[in-house]
Design a protein around this motif. Structure first.
Motif, PDB file in Angstrom:
ATOM      1  N   TYR A 133     -10.411  -1.299   5.272  1.00  0.00           N
ATOM      2  CA  TYR A 133      -9.138  -1.309   4.621  1.00  0.00           C
ATOM      3  C   TYR A 133      -9.334  -0.674   3.139  1.00  0.00           C
ATOM      4  O   TYR A 133      -8.421  -0.095   2.859  1.00  0.00           O
ATOM      5  CB  TYR A 133      -8.624  -2.739   4.155  1.00  0.00           C
ATOM      6  N   TYR A 137      -6.971   2.712   1.580  1.00  0.00           N
ATOM      7  CA  TYR A 137      -6.166   2.930   0.585  1.00  0.00           C
ATOM      8  C   TYR A 137      -7.129   4.266  -0.152  1.00  0.00           C
ATOM      9  O   TYR A 137      -6.266   4.991  -0.643  1.00  0.00           O
ATOM     10  CB  TYR A 137      -6.535   1.777  -0.033  1.00  0.00           C
ATOM     11  N   VAL A 150      -6.037  -4.954  -4.171  1.00  0.00           N
ATOM     12  CA  VAL A 150      -5.601  -4.984  -2.933  1.00  0.00           C
ATOM     13  C   VAL A 150      -6.781  -5.586  -2.238  1.00  0.00           C
ATOM     14  O   VAL A 150      -6.324  -6.411  -1.065  1.00  0.00           O
ATOM     15  CB  VAL A 150      -5.042  -3.764  -2.278  1.00  0.00           C
ATOM     16  N   SER A 222       6.443  -3.287   2.405  1.00  0.00           N
ATOM     17  CA  SER A 222       5.226  -2.796   1.955  1.00  0.00           C
ATOM     18  C   SER A 222       4.518  -2.710   3.216  1.00  0.00           C
ATOM     19  O   SER A 222       4.583  -3.402   4.169  1.00  0.00           O
ATOM     20  CB  SER A 222       4.400  -3.667   1.219  1.00  0.00           C
ATOM     21  N   VAL A 223       3.834  -1.463   3.472  1.00  0.00           N
ATOM     22  CA  VAL A 223       2.822  -1.382   4.387  1.00  0.00           C
ATOM     23  C   VAL A 223       1.473  -1.925   4.035  1.00  0.00           C
ATOM     24  O   VAL A 223       1.090  -1.648   2.960  1.00  0.00           O
ATOM     25  CB  VAL A 223       2.663   0.147   4.745  1.00  0.00           C
ATOM     26  N   TRP A 224       0.843  -2.682   4.730  1.00  0.00           N
ATOM     27  CA  TRP A 224      -0.568  -3.133   4.422  1.00  0.00           C
ATOM     28  C   TRP A 224      -1.447  -2.694   5.430  1.00  0.00           C
ATOM     29  O   TRP A 224      -1.249  -1.998   6.601  1.00  0.00           O
ATOM     30  CB  TRP A 224      -0.559  -4.687   4.660  1.00  0.00           C
ATOM     31  N   ALA A 225      -2.742  -2.645   4.994  1.00  0.00           N
ATOM     32  CA  ALA A 225      -3.843  -1.868   5.713  1.00  0.00           C
ATOM     33  C   ALA A 225      -3.922  -2.446   7.080  1.00  0.00           C
ATOM     34  O   ALA A 225      -4.459  -1.709   7.886  1.00  0.00           O
ATOM     35  CB  ALA A 225      -5.099  -1.998   4.923  1.00  0.00           C
ATOM     36  N   SER A 311      -0.437  -1.288  -6.865  1.00  0.00           N
ATOM     37  CA  SER A 311      -0.776  -1.757  -5.769  1.00  0.00           C
ATOM     38  C   SER A 311       0.626  -1.915  -4.966  1.00  0.00           C
ATOM     39  O   SER A 311       0.619  -1.630  -3.750  1.00  0.00           O
ATOM     40  CB  SER A 311      -1.611  -3.027  -5.590  1.00  0.00           C
ATOM     41  N   SER A 315       2.365   0.472  -1.875  1.00  0.00           N
ATOM     42  CA  SER A 315       2.691  -0.231  -0.841  1.00  0.00           C
ATOM     43  C   SER A 315       4.057   0.097  -0.255  1.00  0.00           C
ATOM     44  O   SER A 315       4.201   0.399   0.720  1.00  0.00           O
ATOM     45  CB  SER A 315       2.293  -1.591  -0.521  1.00  0.00           C
ATOM     46  N   GLU A 316       4.817   0.201  -1.207  1.00  0.00           N
ATOM     47  CA  GLU A 316       6.244   0.368  -1.017  1.00  0.00           C
ATOM     48  C   GLU A 316       6.495   1.835  -0.534  1.00  0.00           C
ATOM     49  O   GLU A 316       7.264   2.119   0.377  1.00  0.00           O
ATOM     50  CB  GLU A 316       7.051  -0.123  -2.201  1.00  0.00           C
ATOM     51  N   LEU A 318       4.484   3.927   0.839  1.00  0.00           N
ATOM     52  CA  LEU A 318       3.741   4.108   2.268  1.00  0.00           C
ATOM     53  C   LEU A 318       4.804   3.545   3.083  1.00  0.00           C
ATOM     54  O   LEU A 318       4.917   4.030   4.267  1.00  0.00           O
ATOM     55  CB  LEU A 318       2.489   3.262   2.228  1.00  0.00           C
TER      56      LEU A 318
END
Ligand SMILES: [Zn+2]
Ligand SMILES: [Zn+2]
Length: 345
Positions: A133, A137, A150, A222-225, A311, A315-316, A318
């Protein structure tokens, strides 16, 4: 009734701390404090025959427990609490679910993803710091301080969420939920949180919208890892269109934050336009030269962001990038120093 931007706000002021406002017959609106810039969450009490069904809980901190004690000793006194409905797994909505269910002997009703999402973070908060993760990032150009934030979000989450009950009642899109003789359709929508629950009473045109549609702010998408190629923005827009196509135009929206309002199609149109405009800015920036997701931060946010805000902003971005990649509006260009960069197609 105040008219603004064609939205109508039937209630000019929110309920004071410890107070409720009856927004429809047998539906009470209360506010709980949040220790953020967005400094409150709306919760609702729905007449459930001999008591009140609760919608959402507030964050799991002492200030919110005190606010609950004041409500129970004040406007809710004399009637029992019957059950707890939770819309999604964010701490401001699920934070006190464990505490409330235990204290008042309530069953918990929520979507499977909300329950498992909360449980998953609770069981392994350290997973956010996994090497894969962090690399994700860094590959998108994020600096060390923000990557660190994050990576520790799981522990941060646990500080705001009480341990969930060991069992729950699953709410599924398409279900009908009878609360005190009133029938609500269960809707779910993705984008802001996976399988977020919303309730709609067709007969009275009442829409408990959670965080999916808010009057003034655009809900975080948001996109998360854990799902690096995910398309939460595409899913969010899909959900907005479904809501617009399904619900009455003059439904009263009872949201998770800010004021209740009417004008759902207008607000949905604004939210769709907002995201379209963000995509256009990204397309413009990536037409000039290859950019990483981190390079887009100052392009889309013209104010100084602390690592925490960075952060979320990142994420937004992405979310917009992945959406545009799927639509072939962006393509990956060459990497530079191990950081991925994209170009407008
Ligand atoms: Zn939320
Ligand atoms: Zn919220």
């Amino acid at each position: 009734m105040i008219e603004q931007r064609n939205l109508a706000f039937p209630f000019q002021d929110p309920p004071a701390p410890g107070q409720v406002i009856e927004v429809a017959a047998g539906i009470l609106w209360a506010r709980l404090p949040l220790p953020y810039r967005l400094n409150h969450i709306n919760i609702y009490f729905i007449d459930d025959g001999d008591g009140w069904a609760i919608l959402d809980t507030g964050i799991g901190d002492d200030a919110t427990r005190a606010a609950w004690e004041a409500l129970v000793a004040g406007p809710l006194r004399g009637r029992r609490l019957t059950r707890l409905i939770v819309t999604h797994h964010h701490p401001d909505h699920i934070g006190l679910a464990g505490w409330l269910c235990e204290k008042f002997g309530l069953p918990l009703l929520t979507s499977q993803t909300s329950y498992l999402g909360c449980l998953n973070i609770s069981l392994s908060p350290e997973a956010f710091g996994a090497k894969a993760y962090r690399e994700f990032y860094q590959r998108h150009g994020l600096g060390a301080a923000t990557t660190e934030i994050v990576s520790t979000l799981g522990h941060d989450y646990l500080k705001k969420v009480t341990a969930l009950p060991l069992s729950f009642n699953r709410l599924v899109a398409g279900d009908s939920l009878n609360i005190g003789g009133r029938t609500f359709s269960v809707l779910t929508g993705d984008g802001h949180a996976p399988e977020q629950v919303m309730l709609y009473c067709v007969d009275e045109k009442l829409f408990l919208a959670a965080d999916q549609v808010l009057a003034r702010i655009s809900p975080n998408v948001s996109v998360w890892a854990v799902e690096p190629e995910g398309d939460p923005l595409g899913l969010y827009l899909r959900s907005l269109r479904a809501i617009k196509a399904t619900l009455s135009e003059d439904a009263m929206v009872l949201p998770g934050h800010q004021l209740p309002f009417k004008g759902l199609p207008i607000r949905i149109g604004e939210l769709i336009d907002h995201h379209r405009a963000r995509c256009a800015i990204i397309a413009e920036a990536c037409r000039e030269s290859p950019k990483s997701a981190a390079d887009l931060l100052p392009v889309l946010f013209n104010r100084q962001l602390d690592p925490h805000q960075t952060s979320f902003a990142f994420s937004e971005i992405l979310a917009h990038v992945n959406y545009m990649m799927r639509k072939d509006e962006l393509a990956w260009a060459e990497s530079k120093h191990g950081v991925r960069r994209m170009l407008t197609v």
